[in-house]
Design an enzyme around this catalytic site. Structure first.
Site, mmCIF file in Angstrom:
data_model
loop_
_atom_site.group_PDB
_atom_site.id
_atom_site.type_symbol
_atom_site.label_atom_id
_atom_site.label_comp_id
_atom_site.label_asym_id
_atom_site.label_seq_id
_atom_site.Cartn_x
_atom_site.Cartn_y
_atom_site.Cartn_z
ATOM 1 N N LYS A 43 42.604 38.646 29.912
ATOM 2 C CA LYS A 43 42.812 37.327 29.319
ATOM 3 C C LYS A 43 42.739 37.376 27.795
ATOM 4 O O LYS A 43 43.244 36.477 27.113
ATOM 5 C CB LYS A 43 41.772 36.338 29.854
ATOM 6 C CG LYS A 43 41.918 35.977 31.328
ATOM 7 C CD LYS A 43 43.086 35.051 31.549
ATOM 8 C CE LYS A 43 43.256 34.645 33.003
ATOM 9 N NZ LYS A 43 42.453 33.522 33.429
ATOM 10 N N ASP B 297 37.550 29.557 33.901
ATOM 11 C CA ASP B 297 36.537 30.130 34.788
ATOM 12 C C ASP B 297 35.635 31.074 34.003
ATOM 13 O O ASP B 297 34.644 31.558 34.519
ATOM 14 C CB ASP B 297 37.213 30.915 35.922
ATOM 15 C CG ASP B 297 37.742 30.017 37.024
ATOM 16 O OD1 ASP B 297 37.032 29.081 37.408
ATOM 17 O OD2 ASP B 297 38.861 30.253 37.500
#
Length: 402
Positions: A75, A123
């Protein structure tokens, strides 16, 4: 669950918008942006030859994103890249001229970045990337986290100076709340999922992920014949599958998307033939993949270039974490977080099932590519599951090389 792609769009050309987002020129731009990052380095491509022999395939290579840009997750490539792109675009508008990445640290760009706030739901890993990008350019970040995000992951994001906002409910609830609050405050939403009317920025996030595949193709002597990639909302799987399809054309590998059985929004979407929202059930240990609604852009891509979809169980994810920490023979150890090794879990399951194995044409000539999407991003949780710290495991590799 295992199913092949029966969507009417299967094997159709990518939508022109997606082909532009994930194409070779776009990937080259990502690489150029990365060259301006102080801590940029290509992540390891690990050969797991012992495991390949055991599973009856020619080779297994795992791209280890646990070392990416100091964030421990793939990410790191998406959120921060999108933030930087958006700041440069805003600077171009204000200054009435194109502003290049080489000007990112100038006072003119810094003054513009200071007026901007970037928001997202996460998350854990995407939020760290957005927060890191905002800190890098001197902007503000507001990160929305749902009830299931651990305190350790929240603290890791907060270290980049982001404002942390807790939201009751699930990841999808935090996505909706982030969009609502950001709209009210005039903030820029940098989401890794998309919805009607909101596609370009998630596209930029996925564009950042093309760096992974570019590095893989440069490092491998022959391209992979098979790829297994885990999916949350679908972003990393779509970016990988889309870029491989463009870069390799008719030689593209057989691509399998792997979902947690408890949060299988991409698999259920493939089964239905259109995007579906699945009901919330028991949480999965694969926390970074616990998503109940697919990204519309990701599905538009996967419906065309994914070949198969499958689910794995929580115990499968735990098993591969331990397997990678205690590898077969001379294979190097890999630190994979709860969601990191899910592609491997899919490969193991497919290799052990005659029907899936035949459908995927998986055999002795197969060259398999996997992506470890996260390292021990929650070190305490990792040690609880594996029984050893990530530092201890990685030290084994250093000792073996000494």
């Amino acid at each position: 669950m295992f199913l092949t792609n029966t969507n009417p769009a299967y094997k159709a050309p990518l939508d022109p918008r997606d082909a532009e987002t994930l194409g070779v020129e776009a990937a080259a731009m990502v690489s150029r942006f990365l060259s301006h990052r102080e801590n940029n380095a290509e992540t390891p491509l690990v050969s797991l030859s012992g495991l390949a022999r055991e599973l009856g395939v020619s080779s297994i290579h795992m791209k280890d994103e646990g070392f990416r840009l100091g964030l421990g997750s793939f990410k790191a490539l998406g959120g921060s890249y999108a933030v930087i792109r958006l700041v440069l675009e805003e600077a171009s508008r204000h200054l009435s001229r194109p502003v290049d990445i080489s000007e990112l640290k100038t006072s003119e760009v810094a003054a513009i970045a200071k007026t901007m706030t970037f928001a997202c739901a996460t998350d854990g890993n995407h939020g760290r990337s957005v927060a890191q990008g905002a800190q890098l350019v001197g902007a503000r970040a507001a990160i929305f986290v749902h009830a299931g995000v651990s305190d350790e992951r929240v603290a890791a994001i907060g270290r980049y100076g982001a404002e942390m906002i807790r939201v009751a409910g699930t990841y999808d609830d935090s996505v909706k709340e982030a969009a609502r609050v950001a709209t009210e405050n005039g903030w820029t939403i940098v989401s890794d999922t998309s919805w009607p009317g909101y596609e370009r920025i998630p596209g930029l996030v996925m564009q950042g992920y093309t760096a992974i595949i570019g590095e893989v193709l440069r490092a491998m002597h022959e391209p992979p014949t098979h790829v297994f990639v885990q999916s949350g909302v679908g972003g990393i799987a779509a970016a990988a599958a889309g870029h491989l399809a463009i870069a390799l054309g008719d030689r593209r590998p057989i691509f399998t998307v792997v979902d947690p059985s408890r949060a299988a929004c991409i698999v259920e979407t493939a089964k239905a033939g259109h995007p579906v929202v699945i009901p919330h059930g028991e949480p999965t240990i694969m926390a970074m993949l616990e998503c109940y609604e697919p990204s519309l852009v990701a599905w538009r891509i996967l419906s065309r270039v994914a070949d198969a979809f499958m689910t794995v169980e929580d115990e499968d994810a735990i098993g591969v974490m331990k397997m990678l920490a205690n590898p077969i023979g001379a294979d190097p150890a890999v630190v994979a977080g709860e969601s990191g090794g899910v592609g491997l879990a899919g490969l193991i399951k497919a290799a052990g099932d005659p029907g899936s194995k035949a459908a995927l044409q998986l055999g002795p000539q197969s060259r398999v590519l996997l992506i470890n999407t996260e390292g021990a991003t929650d070190p305490k949780r990792y040690e609880e599951i594996v029984g050893e710290t990530s530092v201890s495991i990685l030290s084994k590799n250093a000792e073996a090389m000494a």
